[in-house]
Design a protein around this motif. Structure first.
Motif, PDB file in Angstrom:
ATOM      1  N   VAL A   1       0.842  -1.193   0.000  1.00  0.00           N
ATOM      2  CA  VAL A   1       0.000   0.000   0.000  1.00  0.00           C
ATOM      3  C   VAL A   1       0.878   1.244   0.000  1.00  0.00           C
ATOM      4  O   VAL A   1       0.633   2.211  -0.737  1.00  0.00           O
ATOM      5  CB  VAL A   1      -0.922   0.008   1.235  1.00  0.00           C
ATOM      6  N   LEU A   2       1.933   1.231   0.793  1.00  0.00           N
ATOM      7  CA  LEU A   2       2.852   2.374   0.881  1.00  0.00           C
ATOM      8  C   LEU A   2       3.448   2.697  -0.482  1.00  0.00           C
ATOM      9  O   LEU A   2       3.422   3.840  -0.935  1.00  0.00           O
ATOM     10  CB  LEU A   2       3.946   2.069   1.903  1.00  0.00           C
ATOM     11  N   ALA A   3       3.998   1.675  -1.166  1.00  0.00           N
ATOM     12  CA  ALA A   3       4.651   1.908  -2.460  1.00  0.00           C
ATOM     13  C   ALA A   3       3.667   2.434  -3.485  1.00  0.00           C
ATOM     14  O   ALA A   3       3.986   3.336  -4.274  1.00  0.00           O
ATOM     15  CB  ALA A   3       5.299   0.623  -2.954  1.00  0.00           C
ATOM     16  N   ASN A   4       2.450   1.886  -3.509  1.00  0.00           N
ATOM     17  CA  ASN A   4       1.451   2.341  -4.469  1.00  0.00           C
ATOM     18  C   ASN A   4       0.980   3.755  -4.175  1.00  0.00           C
ATOM     19  O   ASN A   4       0.704   4.527  -5.093  1.00  0.00           O
ATOM     20  CB  ASN A   4       0.256   1.382  -4.468  1.00  0.00           C
ATOM     21  N   THR A   5       0.896   4.123  -2.895  1.00  0.00           N
ATOM     22  CA  THR A   5       0.398   5.448  -2.529  1.00  0.00           C
ATOM     23  C   THR A   5       1.348   6.553  -2.937  1.00  0.00           C
ATOM     24  O   THR A   5       0.919   7.608  -3.421  1.00  0.00           O
ATOM     25  CB  THR A   5       0.142   5.512  -1.017  1.00  0.00           C
ATOM     26  N   VAL A   6       2.651   6.330  -2.780  1.00  0.00           N
ATOM     27  CA  VAL A   6       3.626   7.406  -3.016  1.00  0.00           C
ATOM     28  C   VAL A   6       4.236   7.354  -4.406  1.00  0.00           C
ATOM     29  O   VAL A   6       5.138   8.131  -4.722  1.00  0.00           O
ATOM     30  CB  VAL A   6       4.752   7.378  -1.952  1.00  0.00           C
ATOM     31  N   LEU A   7       3.735   6.454  -5.254  1.00  0.00           N
ATOM     32  CA  LEU A   7       4.354   6.233  -6.568  1.00  0.00           C
ATOM     33  C   LEU A   7       4.491   7.512  -7.381  1.00  0.00           C
ATOM     34  O   LEU A   7       5.503   7.722  -8.067  1.00  0.00           O
ATOM     35  CB  LEU A   7       3.515   5.206  -7.344  1.00  0.00           C
ATOM     36  N   SER A   8       3.512   8.399  -7.299  1.00  0.00           N
ATOM     37  CA  SER A   8       3.527   9.612  -8.125  1.00  0.00           C
ATOM     38  C   SER A   8       4.302  10.766  -7.508  1.00  0.00           C
ATOM     39  O   SER A   8       4.476  11.806  -8.154  1.00  0.00           O
ATOM     40  CB  SER A   8       2.092  10.066  -8.415  1.00  0.00           C
ATOM     41  N   VAL A   9       4.740  10.616  -6.252  1.00  0.00           N
ATOM     42  CA  VAL A   9       5.425  11.734  -5.587  1.00  0.00           C
ATOM     43  C   VAL A   9       6.818  11.339  -5.115  1.00  0.00           C
ATOM     44  O   VAL A   9       7.388  11.998  -4.247  1.00  0.00           O
ATOM     45  CB  VAL A   9       4.588  12.264  -4.394  1.00  0.00           C
ATOM     46  N   VAL A  10       7.372  10.279  -5.707  1.00  0.00           N
ATOM     47  CA  VAL A  10       8.703   9.826  -5.303  1.00  0.00           C
ATOM     48  C   VAL A  10       9.725  10.947  -5.470  1.00  0.00           C
ATOM     49  O   VAL A  10      10.608  11.143  -4.609  1.00  0.00           O
ATOM     50  CB  VAL A  10       9.116   8.570  -6.100  1.00  0.00           C
ATOM     51  N   ASP A  11       9.626  11.702  -6.562  1.00  0.00           N
ATOM     52  CA  ASP A  11      10.592  12.784  -6.801  1.00  0.00           C
ATOM     53  C   ASP A  11      10.558  13.826  -5.686  1.00  0.00           C
ATOM     54  O   ASP A  11      11.581  14.426  -5.353  1.00  0.00           O
ATOM     55  CB  ASP A  11      10.309  13.465  -8.145  1.00  0.00           C
TER      56      ASP A  11
ATOM     57  N   GLU B   1       8.338   9.126   3.116  1.00  0.00           N
ATOM     58  CA  GLU B   1       7.528   8.155   2.394  1.00  0.00           C
ATOM     59  C   GLU B   1       6.409   7.621   3.302  1.00  0.00           C
ATOM     60  O   GLU B   1       5.234   7.606   2.925  1.00  0.00           O
ATOM     61  CB  GLU B   1       8.428   7.012   1.920  1.00  0.00           C
ATOM     62  N   ARG B   2       6.787   7.206   4.498  1.00  0.00           N
ATOM     63  CA  ARG B   2       5.792   6.695   5.440  1.00  0.00           C
ATOM     64  C   ARG B   2       4.806   7.791   5.852  1.00  0.00           C
ATOM     65  O   ARG B   2       3.605   7.547   5.964  1.00  0.00           O
ATOM     66  CB  ARG B   2       6.467   6.112   6.676  1.00  0.00           C
ATOM     67  N   GLY B   3       5.328   8.999   6.067  1.00  0.00           N
ATOM     68  CA  GLY B   3       4.458  10.098   6.468  1.00  0.00           C
ATOM     69  C   GLY B   3       3.422  10.430   5.415  1.00  0.00           C
ATOM     70  O   GLY B   3       2.241  10.644   5.728  1.00  0.00           O
ATOM     71  N   ALA B   4       3.851  10.469   4.137  1.00  0.00           N
ATOM     72  CA  ALA B   4       2.928  10.779   3.041  1.00  0.00           C
ATOM     73  C   ALA B   4       1.874   9.686   2.902  1.00  0.00           C
ATOM     74  O   ALA B   4       0.678   9.972   2.732  1.00  0.00           O
ATOM     75  CB  ALA B   4       3.698  10.949   1.737  1.00  0.00           C
ATOM     76  N   ALA B   5       2.307   8.425   2.967  1.00  0.00           N
ATOM     77  CA  ALA B   5       1.371   7.312   2.812  1.00  0.00           C
ATOM     78  C   ALA B   5       0.387   7.269   3.972  1.00  0.00           C
ATOM     79  O   ALA B   5      -0.812   7.038   3.777  1.00  0.00           O
ATOM     80  CB  ALA B   5       2.133   5.995   2.714  1.00  0.00           C
ATOM     81  N   ARG B   6       0.874   7.509   5.175  1.00  0.00           N
ATOM     82  CA  ARG B   6      -0.007   7.471   6.349  1.00  0.00           C
ATOM     83  C   ARG B   6      -1.030   8.609   6.292  1.00  0.00           C
ATOM     84  O   ARG B   6      -2.211   8.417   6.590  1.00  0.00           O
ATOM     85  CB  ARG B   6       0.828   7.564   7.630  1.00  0.00           C
ATOM     86  N   ALA B   7      -0.570   9.792   5.889  1.00  0.00           N
ATOM     87  CA  ALA B   7      -1.489  10.927   5.795  1.00  0.00           C
ATOM     88  C   ALA B   7      -2.568  10.676   4.749  1.00  0.00           C
ATOM     89  O   ALA B   7      -3.751  10.989   4.961  1.00  0.00           O
ATOM     90  CB  ALA B   7      -0.710  12.197   5.459  1.00  0.00           C
ATOM     91  N   SER B   8      -2.176  10.093   3.603  1.00  0.00           N
ATOM     92  CA  SER B   8      -3.129   9.846   2.525  1.00  0.00           C
ATOM     93  C   SER B   8      -4.156   8.794   2.927  1.00  0.00           C
ATOM     94  O   SER B   8      -5.366   8.982   2.738  1.00  0.00           O
ATOM     95  CB  SER B   8      -2.391   9.396   1.262  1.00  0.00           C
ATOM     96  N   THR B   9      -3.698   7.666   3.482  1.00  0.00           N
ATOM     97  CA  THR B   9      -4.622   6.587   3.844  1.00  0.00           C
ATOM     98  C   THR B   9      -5.543   7.011   4.984  1.00  0.00           C
ATOM     99  O   THR B   9      -6.709   6.619   5.032  1.00  0.00           O
ATOM    100  CB  THR B   9      -3.864   5.310   4.219  1.00  0.00           C
ATOM    101  N   THR B  10      -5.036   7.842   5.886  1.00  0.00           N
ATOM    102  CA  THR B  10      -5.879   8.337   6.980  1.00  0.00           C
ATOM    103  C   THR B  10      -6.927   9.300   6.454  1.00  0.00           C
ATOM    104  O   THR B  10      -8.100   9.247   6.832  1.00  0.00           O
ATOM    105  CB  THR B  10      -5.011   9.032   8.051  1.00  0.00           C
ATOM    106  N   ARG B  11      -6.504  10.198   5.562  1.00  0.00           N
ATOM    107  CA  ARG B  11      -7.426  11.191   5.002  1.00  0.00           C
ATOM    108  C   ARG B  11      -8.591  10.538   4.274  1.00  0.00           C
ATOM    109  O   ARG B  11      -9.733  10.986   4.375  1.00  0.00           O
ATOM    110  CB  ARG B  11      -6.650  12.097   4.041  1.00  0.00           C
ATOM    111  N   LEU B  12      -8.308   9.429   3.566  1.00  0.00           N
ATOM    112  CA  LEU B  12      -9.351   8.768   2.794  1.00  0.00           C
ATOM    113  C   LEU B  12     -10.004   7.610   3.547  1.00  0.00           C
ATOM    114  O   LEU B  12     -10.903   6.960   3.018  1.00  0.00           O
ATOM    115  CB  LEU B  12      -8.797   8.261   1.455  1.00  0.00           C
ATOM    116  N   GLY B  13      -9.569   7.341   4.762  1.00  0.00           N
ATOM    117  CA  GLY B  13     -10.188   6.279   5.553  1.00  0.00           C
ATOM    118  C   GLY B  13      -9.961   4.896   4.985  1.00  0.00           C
ATOM    119  O   GLY B  13     -10.863   4.045   5.013  1.00  0.00           O
TER     120      GLY B  13
END
Length: 523
Positions: A365-375, A388-400
């Motif tokens: 899930v982490l790799a798929n979530t941040v795929l577009s913002v790796v740069d 990476e973990r912070g971005a993925a955690r924020a995204s998955t939390t925001r969308l439930g």
């Protein structure tokens, strides 16, 4: 429906866990001859697991299955097929390189007297089944040449070819437009009259009331409610599914003044001239539309109208051929050379088929979530694991997103949660223009409400949204305006404040009953 009639199939006390996580617990479920029994629940509620037990794909930990009153052991899909049970999966289970006919009869190919595959009979039978479902495309076409909605029809035809006594339909209309849905309902009526029993899984509440007799609601793997489907309200079903009252209204924002911040995207007589014929595709052939900052514009049209192809072209997917007309972003001519270039331009895209085009299922899930913002989270080519973990955690939390771990394979999530991961990845790029293709396909009512709320939020921040959907209610409820496409061309533009769902459907079907239309959509 006579409640004294013995069920075709009974599931008694079915329980199943995966790695200690309970999927279904002590569930009773039955289907009678000539009945449509709806199975409802949020993504991850246990619907698919229960039906996989019935179709022999998964073995239950406990419980009994009875067919015609006799105990049955369904240890494999072949056992279920022999017992007359077939399943239409939400996620397409087709072989892309094979033809339509080869997919329909895969593993059951008719044989000649010499033992070779009887291709004439296979084509003849496939044509008959396609005609039965109101489909006219050629059975010799490779499945990979078809759009997602057409592939969905192939899976339905494949299930019908089994002549099953119990047919499980898992979100069968999720990729179909209104006329295809109506034809499917006619087929379901034929099956009922022939004595078949149907399990119907859908998140579209309006469908349940039309075709189902009973409805059973699962929540967290258990049965929490049973309804007479025709008297059940959407609010009742939604509250049972989620466990609390759900705001079902689409309008999560005040549409008045939407788009007043200025124009973001404009297409003028936009067309693509393909370098070669591409079966199954409907390239833009004269599209005119505009999207302002903070505005949500819908794309309507029947199957094959070119909605998906337009969004893919704007995102730079594939190399279809020379462009004609003009595409202006922030007033400047643009042509995305590919997804990476589109992202740099401020364009993000959530595709229709999340499993094929949106996700790498075996990755986390982490790799798929941040795929577009790796740069953005890398320095000197090295990715910051903390960011990476912070971005993925924020995204998955925001969308439930419901998940055991960020490191779990994204393919292990339910369909609705997979869709949230794809949407979250697009939002992480903070786009100026968000392209959405069927963003709530196969998503439960609670998740839909969350997605609509998010769309309202991002539009309020000035993001422009171009949203393709086959659901008139969604388009009328969510969008400020809707552009109707037909054979790749803009036919009409509809102000959603002045039309109904029926009006919009009439416009998509080419009927001239919609008022307050602006032809051409360039405004």
């Amino acid at each position: 429906m006579d409640s004294d009639v013995a069920p075709l199939v009974e599931m008694i006390g079915i329980s199943k866990s995966f790695g200690g996580a309970r999927a279904v617990a002590d569930v009773d479920f039955s289907v009678r001859a000539g009945e449509v029994h709806a199975l409802l629940g949020e993504n991850g509620a246990g619907k698919s697991t229960l039906m996989k037990v019935l179709s022999g794909q998964v073995a239950a930990d406990r419980g009994t299955i009875r067919l015609g009153g006799e105990s049955a052991r369904l240890a494999a899909p072949a056992d279920a097929r022999r017992a007359g049970i077939a399943m239409i999966h939400q996620e397409l289970d087709l072989v892309p390189a094979l033809t339509v006919a080869e997919n329909v009869f895969l593993g059951r190919e008719p044989r000649t007297r010499w033992g070779t595959v009887d291709r004439r009979r296979m084509l003849r039978e496939t044509r008959r089944l396609l005609a039965r479902t109101g489909v006219s495309f050629e059975p010799r076409l490779p499945v990979e040449a078809l759009r997602t909605g057409e592939q969905q029809l192939v899976t339905i035809v494949k299930a019908l070819s089994l002549d099953a006594r119990v047919l499980i339909m898992d979100e069968p209309t999720s990729a179909l437009s209104a006329p295809e849905v109506e034809r499917l309902f006619e087929v379901i009526g034929e099956l009922r009259r022939g004595g078949a029993g149907i399990v119907y899984i859908s998140h579209r509440m309006e469908e349940i009331g039309r075709i189902a007799d009973r409805a059973t609601v699962l929540r967290n793997g258990s049965v929490v409610a049973e309804f007479a489907a025709r008297s059940m309200t959407a609010a009742q079903a939604s509250e049972a599914m989620v466990g609390r009252p759900v705001q079902l209204m689409f309008r999560a924002r005040d549409k008045a003044g939407a788009g007043a911040a200025g124009e973001l995207l404009r297409l003028e007589d936009f067309a693509v001239l393909p370098r070669r014929a591409r079966p199954g595709r409907r390239d833009p052939a004269g599209v005119a539309l505009r999207v302002a900052k903070g505005e949500i514009v819908g794309l309507a049209g029947l199957l094959g109208s070119g909605r998906t192809e337009l969004l893919e072209t704007l995102y730079g997917v594939g190399t279809p051929g020379p462009w004609q007309g003009r595409v202006l972003l922030r007033g400047e001519p643009v042509r995305p050379r590919g997804p990476r270039h589109a992202l740099r331009l401020g364009i993000a895209f959530v595709p229709e088929d999340r499993r094929i085009d949106g996700l790498v299922l075996e990755h986390s899930v982490l790799a798929n979530t941040v795929l577009s913002v790796v740069d953005r989270i890398a320095r000197l080519g090295v990715v910051s694991r903390r960011k990476e973990r912070g971005a993925a955690r924020a995204s998955t939390t925001r969308l439930g997103v419901k998940l055991a771990s960020l490191h779990a394979p994204v393919g292990s999530l339910s369909g609705g949660n997979q869709q949230k991961v794809v949407l979250g990845r697009g939002l992480l790029t903070e786009p100026d223009l968000l392209l959405l293709d069927e963003p709530t396909r196969g998503v439960d009512v609670g998740a839909k409400a969350e997605i609509y709320r998010l769309l309202g939020e991002i539009a309020a921040r000035g993001t422009g949204v171009l949203l393709a959907s086959s659901e008139p209610a969604e388009l009328v409820g969510v969008c400020d305006r809707v552009v109707v496409l037909h054979e790749g061309r803009t036919m009409r533009e509809v102000d959603t404040a002045a039309v109904s769902e029926a009006d919009l459907l009439a416009a998509a079907m080419g009927e001239g009953t919609v008022q307050d239309l602006v032809v051409g959509g360039a405004g």
